[in-house]
Scaffold this active site. Structure first.
Site, PDB file in Angstrom:
ATOM      1  N   LYS A 253       8.889  -4.755  12.455  1.00 51.40           N
ATOM      2  CA  LYS A 253       8.945  -3.467  13.152  1.00 51.40           C
ATOM      3  C   LYS A 253       7.879  -2.584  12.504  1.00 51.40           C
ATOM      4  O   LYS A 253       7.718  -2.596  11.286  1.00 51.40           O
ATOM      5  CB  LYS A 253      10.337  -2.876  12.932  1.00 51.40           C
ATOM      6  CG  LYS A 253      10.480  -1.474  13.395  1.00 51.40           C
ATOM      7  CD  LYS A 253      11.228  -1.437  14.706  1.00 51.40           C
ATOM      8  CE  LYS A 253      11.235  -0.034  15.263  1.00 51.40           C
ATOM      9  NZ  LYS A 253      10.865   0.031  16.662  1.00 51.40           N
TER      10      LYS A 253
ATOM     11  N   GLU B 226       6.432  -3.529  -3.830  1.00 48.84           N
ATOM     12  CA  GLU B 226       6.012  -2.493  -2.884  1.00 48.84           C
ATOM     13  C   GLU B 226       7.092  -2.254  -1.829  1.00 48.84           C
ATOM     14  O   GLU B 226       7.631  -3.214  -1.258  1.00 48.84           O
ATOM     15  CB  GLU B 226       4.714  -2.910  -2.176  1.00 48.84           C
ATOM     16  CG  GLU B 226       3.532  -2.987  -3.119  1.00 48.84           C
ATOM     17  CD  GLU B 226       2.189  -3.162  -2.400  1.00 48.84           C
ATOM     18  OE1 GLU B 226       1.168  -2.844  -3.013  1.00 48.84           O
ATOM     19  OE2 GLU B 226       2.167  -3.626  -1.232  1.00 48.84           O
TER      20      GLU B 226
ATOM     21  N   ARG C 242     -10.104   6.670  -6.075  1.00 48.49           N
ATOM     22  CA  ARG C 242     -10.998   5.506  -6.115  1.00 48.49           C
ATOM     23  C   ARG C 242     -12.385   5.959  -5.669  1.00 48.49           C
ATOM     24  O   ARG C 242     -12.561   6.388  -4.518  1.00 48.49           O
ATOM     25  CB  ARG C 242     -10.493   4.401  -5.187  1.00 48.49           C
ATOM     26  CG  ARG C 242      -9.139   3.882  -5.595  1.00 48.49           C
ATOM     27  CD  ARG C 242      -8.790   2.641  -4.812  1.00 48.49           C
ATOM     28  NE  ARG C 242      -7.434   2.219  -5.082  1.00 48.49           N
ATOM     29  CZ  ARG C 242      -6.968   0.993  -4.842  1.00 48.49           C
ATOM     30  NH1 ARG C 242      -7.760   0.085  -4.312  1.00 48.49           N
ATOM     31  NH2 ARG C 242      -5.711   0.670  -5.112  1.00 48.49           N
TER      32      ARG C 242
ATOM     33  N   ASN D  71       3.180  -7.736  -5.751  1.00 53.38           N
ATOM     34  CA  ASN D  71       1.849  -8.024  -6.269  1.00 53.38           C
ATOM     35  C   ASN D  71       2.005  -8.560  -7.686  1.00 53.38           C
ATOM     36  O   ASN D  71       2.682  -7.954  -8.509  1.00 53.38           O
ATOM     37  CB  ASN D  71       0.982  -6.770  -6.260  1.00 53.38           C
ATOM     38  CG  ASN D  71       0.542  -6.433  -4.847  1.00 53.38           C
ATOM     39  OD1 ASN D  71       0.138  -7.306  -4.093  1.00 53.38           O
ATOM     40  ND2 ASN D  71       0.662  -5.179  -4.467  1.00 53.38           N
TER      41      ASN D  71
ATOM     42  N   ARG E 234      -0.160  -9.101 -10.160  1.00 54.02           N
ATOM     43  CA  ARG E 234      -1.298  -8.880 -11.051  1.00 54.02           C
ATOM     44  C   ARG E 234      -1.263  -7.441 -11.558  1.00 54.02           C
ATOM     45  O   ARG E 234      -0.447  -6.640 -11.101  1.00 54.02           O
ATOM     46  CB  ARG E 234      -2.591  -9.060 -10.257  1.00 54.02           C
ATOM     47  CG  ARG E 234      -2.521  -8.235  -8.991  1.00 54.02           C
ATOM     48  CD  ARG E 234      -3.794  -7.943  -8.312  1.00 54.02           C
ATOM     49  NE  ARG E 234      -3.607  -6.793  -7.458  1.00 54.02           N
ATOM     50  CZ  ARG E 234      -3.225  -6.813  -6.191  1.00 54.02           C
ATOM     51  NH1 ARG E 234      -2.974  -7.963  -5.599  1.00 54.02           N
ATOM     52  NH2 ARG E 234      -3.076  -5.700  -5.509  1.00 54.02           N
TER      53      ARG E 234
ATOM     54  N   LYS F 153      -5.763   1.621  -0.002  1.00 56.59           N
ATOM     55  CA  LYS F 153      -5.430   2.805  -0.800  1.00 56.59           C
ATOM     56  C   LYS F 153      -6.683   3.540  -1.280  1.00 56.59           C
ATOM     57  O   LYS F 153      -7.657   2.905  -1.677  1.00 56.59           O
ATOM     58  CB  LYS F 153      -4.625   2.352  -2.025  1.00 56.59           C
ATOM     59  CG  LYS F 153      -3.341   1.628  -1.669  1.00 56.59           C
ATOM     60  CD  LYS F 153      -2.768   0.878  -2.861  1.00 56.59           C
ATOM     61  CE  LYS F 153      -1.544   0.068  -2.463  1.00 56.59           C
ATOM     62  NZ  LYS F 153      -1.090  -0.865  -3.506  1.00 56.59           N
TER      63      LYS F 153
ATOM     64  N   LYS G 209       3.721 -14.080   2.148  1.00 58.93           N
ATOM     65  CA  LYS G 209       4.492 -12.849   2.308  1.00 58.93           C
ATOM     66  C   LYS G 209       5.752 -13.021   3.142  1.00 58.93           C
ATOM     67  O   LYS G 209       6.791 -12.460   2.825  1.00 58.93           O
ATOM     68  CB  LYS G 209       3.596 -11.750   2.891  1.00 58.93           C
ATOM     69  CG  LYS G 209       2.452 -11.433   1.937  1.00 58.93           C
ATOM     70  CD  LYS G 209       1.793 -10.093   2.071  1.00 58.93           C
ATOM     71  CE  LYS G 209       1.354  -9.608   3.364  1.00 58.93           C
ATOM     72  NZ  LYS G 209       0.560  -8.368   3.278  1.00 58.93           N
TER      73      LYS G 209
ATOM     74  N   ILE H 218       6.778   0.782  11.219  1.00 57.40           N
ATOM     75  CA  ILE H 218       7.451   2.030  10.835  1.00 57.40           C
ATOM     76  C   ILE H 218       6.483   3.190  11.045  1.00 57.40           C
ATOM     77  O   ILE H 218       5.375   3.157  10.497  1.00 57.40           O
ATOM     78  CB  ILE H 218       7.873   1.960   9.355  1.00 57.40           C
ATOM     79  CG1 ILE H 218       8.613   0.656   9.129  1.00 57.40           C
ATOM     80  CG2 ILE H 218       8.639   3.220   8.933  1.00 57.40           C
ATOM     81  CD1 ILE H 218       9.840   0.669   8.407  1.00 57.40           C
TER      82      ILE H 218
ATOM     83  N   HIS I   7       4.127   4.872   1.255  1.00 58.57           N
ATOM     84  CA  HIS I   7       4.031   3.630   0.480  1.00 58.57           C
ATOM     85  C   HIS I   7       4.388   3.975  -0.968  1.00 58.57           C
ATOM     86  O   HIS I   7       3.681   4.732  -1.609  1.00 58.57           O
ATOM     87  CB  HIS I   7       2.599   3.077   0.577  1.00 58.57           C
ATOM     88  CG  HIS I   7       2.364   1.877  -0.296  1.00 58.57           C
ATOM     89  ND1 HIS I   7       1.985   0.647   0.201  1.00 58.57           N
ATOM     90  CD2 HIS I   7       2.439   1.711  -1.630  1.00 58.57           C
ATOM     91  CE1 HIS I   7       1.852  -0.202  -0.788  1.00 58.57           C
ATOM     92  NE2 HIS I   7       2.108   0.416  -1.920  1.00 58.57           N
TER      93      HIS I   7
HETATM   94  P1  ADP Z   1      -1.692  -5.833   1.963  1.00 52.25           P
HETATM   95  O1  ADP Z   1      -1.138  -6.924   1.115  1.00 52.25           O
HETATM   96  O2  ADP Z   1      -2.793  -6.285   2.859  1.00 52.25           O
HETATM   97  O3  ADP Z   1      -2.005  -4.587   1.190  1.00 52.25           O
HETATM   98  P2  ADP Z   1       0.879  -4.699   2.799  1.00 52.25           P
HETATM   99  O4  ADP Z   1       1.963  -5.505   3.398  1.00 52.25           O
HETATM  100  O5  ADP Z   1       1.048  -4.303   1.361  1.00 52.25           O
HETATM  101  O6  ADP Z   1      -0.516  -5.466   2.996  1.00 52.25           O
HETATM  102  O7  ADP Z   1       0.667  -3.371   3.667  1.00 52.25           O
HETATM  103  C1  ADP Z   1      -0.419  -2.508   3.440  1.00 52.25           C
HETATM  104  C2  ADP Z   1      -0.202  -1.217   4.205  1.00 52.25           C
HETATM  105  O8  ADP Z   1      -0.069  -1.474   5.604  1.00 52.25           O
HETATM  106  C3  ADP Z   1       1.048  -0.447   3.842  1.00 52.25           C
HETATM  107  O9  ADP Z   1       0.879   0.370   2.704  1.00 52.25           O
HETATM  108  C4  ADP Z   1       1.265   0.373   5.099  1.00 52.25           C
HETATM  109  O10 ADP Z   1       0.389   1.466   5.155  1.00 52.25           O
HETATM  110  C5  ADP Z   1       0.861  -0.596   6.192  1.00 52.25           C
HETATM  111  N1  ADP Z   1       2.027  -1.376   6.697  1.00 52.25           N
HETATM  112  C6  ADP Z   1       2.357  -2.642   6.383  1.00 52.25           C
HETATM  113  N2  ADP Z   1       3.474  -3.024   7.030  1.00 52.25           N
HETATM  114  C7  ADP Z   1       3.866  -1.984   7.788  1.00 52.25           C
HETATM  115  C8  ADP Z   1       4.975  -1.736   8.690  1.00 52.25           C
HETATM  116  N3  ADP Z   1       5.878  -2.677   8.965  1.00 52.25           N
HETATM  117  N4  ADP Z   1       5.048  -0.510   9.275  1.00 52.25           N
HETATM  118  C9  ADP Z   1       4.137   0.459   9.024  1.00 52.25           C
HETATM  119  N5  ADP Z   1       3.083   0.294   8.197  1.00 52.25           N
HETATM  120  C10 ADP Z   1       2.950  -0.911   7.577  1.00 52.25           C
END
Ligand code: ADP
Length: 446
Positions: free
Chosen positions: A201, A275, A337, A290, A292, A237, A116, A203, A208
């Site tokens: 950072k 995403e 889900r 992602n 897939r 989710k 990532k 957020i 999402h």
């Molecule tokens: P995974 O691959 O484990 O699903 P993601 O990077 O897609 O991880 O992040 C999953 C969730 O984590 C996001 O939908 C959000 O809710 C939270 N998240 C990830 N990064 C941040 C961020 N920098 N600030 C706030 N929330 C975050």
């Protein structure tokens, strides 16, 4: 077109792929572990073949057994579904070596997306907006503290090879950073096999929003709209919807064009999801790709009329993308889900026997599941047992239809997340579309 496809997965997604194969005139071959001998996916495929004992690493995660199953059944292609080996570059390599087409993107795209922090770096270089944070991985606390001070707390430590909402730690100050960095590193080592972590950072209360990319093998890349997946628990989710109600025409256009550009910048092929997180000021930032089919793909299918699994298969077989009105949505769709979990008891797993069940139906209701009466939910696998997908002409109709479908939905013998969703659907803020990734925590206190 392929003659025979090995469906290298189980549960509802295996059934979803088998259905698409049959409709395309392809013979689907199922694989199953000994725990799944009586499972629906093994029954409805043209052929099914045992690939090992219940433990995933001895069956659904065993590349040699899966390739051997494809070889002995003369499959010319393999669909990995989601989870298990779907994002494993070694499976793609083994397929290539054995002259089996992998129904998914090229190996290099999977490799990049799996790392990532590297994917973020490539996006940054291609002028895709990313969240302020470390450039690449963090090597020590001093560097982590310096970066965190620059971008400002709170920050989030993330595992570079993490996924499924795991491997993340939020730090509100330098003390937490020094407490959590070594924990995050050792969690990453034990769960994902590497110590590589990066910092972003954090957020506050983002939404999402992810964009469905469809790409053929000839450089044509399109966006089939977006999904909002802000209703999460512990970064996982639970409810998804399409389209995202927060987006106006202009922002949707900018974000979908950015998603296509992100895919183009890495020469993406096949189905993929870009995403983004959207902050309170409508700034959006890439978080990951992602590579897939996603669990939540049906909401896109409901509002676009596309069959994404068929598209995926056709593109892998070398067909060109057809012209259609990309980005045009009809109505609103939700996915719930349904997990075998006790939502009143910290969402603890609730395996066991389904003694009776009744599935909702009627206009605008779709169920993707593998359960049947007397089916025993195995503790070995994911707790997702069904997906309820509901379509309405507008968000209001989709919500009231979802409520009535969830009321009809009965599963006896085990606990499920169905009662929990009633609470969400009654929430005023949810009804208004006033949601974010901390909605469940704030509004329902779990
Ligand atoms: P995974 O691959 O484990 O699903 P993601 O990077 O897609 O991880 O992040 C999953 C969730 O984590 C996001 O939908 C959000 O809710 C939270 N998240 C990830 N990064 C941040 C961020 N920098 N600030 C706030 N929330 C975050």
């Amino acid at each position: 077109m392929f003659k025979r496809v090995l469906v290298a997965n189980r549960g509802e997604i295996a059934i979803r792929i088998i259905r698409a194969c049959k409709e395309l005139g392809i013979e689907p071959v199922a694989v199953y572990s000994t725990a799944d001998k009586q499972s629906m996916h093994a029954k409805i495929a043209d052929r099914s073949i045992c690939i090992g004992p219940p433990q995933p690493n001895k069956s659904y995660l065993n590349i040699n057994n899966i390739i051997a199953a494809a070889e002995v059944t003369n499959c010319d292609a393999l669909h990995p579904g989601y989870g298990f080996l779907s994002e494993n570059p070694s499976l793609v390599e083994s397929c290539t070596k054995n002259d089996i087409t992998f129904i998914g993107p090229p190996r290099d795209a999977i490799m990049l997306a799996g790392n990532k922090s590297k994917a973020i770096e490539v996006m940054r270089q291609n002028r895709i907006p990313v969240i302020p944070g470390s450039i690449g991985n963090i090597s020590d606390l001093r560097q982590a503290a310096k970066i965190s001070k620059r971008i400002g707390y709170p920050v989030i430590i993330k595992a570079s090879f993490g996924g499924g909402g795991k491997g993340m730690r939020i730090c509100n100050n330098q003390k937490e950073l020094s407490d959590f960095l070594s924990i995050a590193i050792s969690e990453s080592r034990s769960s994902f096999g590497t110590e590589e972590v990066y910092i972003e950072k954090y957020i506050p209360k983002p939404r999402h929003i992810e964009f469905q990319i469809v790409a053929d093998n000839f450089g044509n890349i399109r966006c089939a709209g977006e999904r909002e997946c802000s209703i999460q628990r512990r970064h996982q989710k639970l409810i998804e919807e399409a389209p995202a109600c927060i987006l106006n025409g202009k922002l949707r256009k900018i974000m979908s064009e950015t998603a296509v550009r992100a895919a183009q910048s890495i020469g993406y092929q096949n189905l993929g999801t870009i995403e983004f997180l959207l902050d309170g000021n409508h700034n959006f930032y890439f978080i990951e790709i992602n590579t897939r089919i996603q669990v939540e793909h049906p909401v896109t299918e409901m509002v676009t009329g596309m069959d994404l699994v068929k598209e995926q298969i056709k593109m892998a077989a070398g067909q060109k993308l057809r012209d259609r009105e990309w980005g045009k949505n009809n109505g609103v769709a939700f996915e719930f889900r349904i997990n075998a979990e006790d939502s009143q008891n910290n969402f603890s797993p609730s395996p066991g026997k389904i003694t009776d069940y009744y599935l909702p139906g009627g206009p605008g209701v779709r169920i993707d599941t593998f359960i049947h009466s007397n089916y025993t939910i195995s503790p070995f696998y994911d707790s997702l047992i069904a997906k309820l997908i509901v379509w309405g002409n507008d968000r209001r109709e989709a919500i009231s239809r979802s409520s009535r479908a969830l009321e009809e939905f009965t599963i006896q013998g085990i606990k499920t997340t169905i009662p929990f969703y009633h609470k969400i659907l009654k929430n005023e803020k949810f009804m208004e579309g006033n949601i974010h990734t901390h909605f469940i925590e704030e509004e329902l206190g779990v």
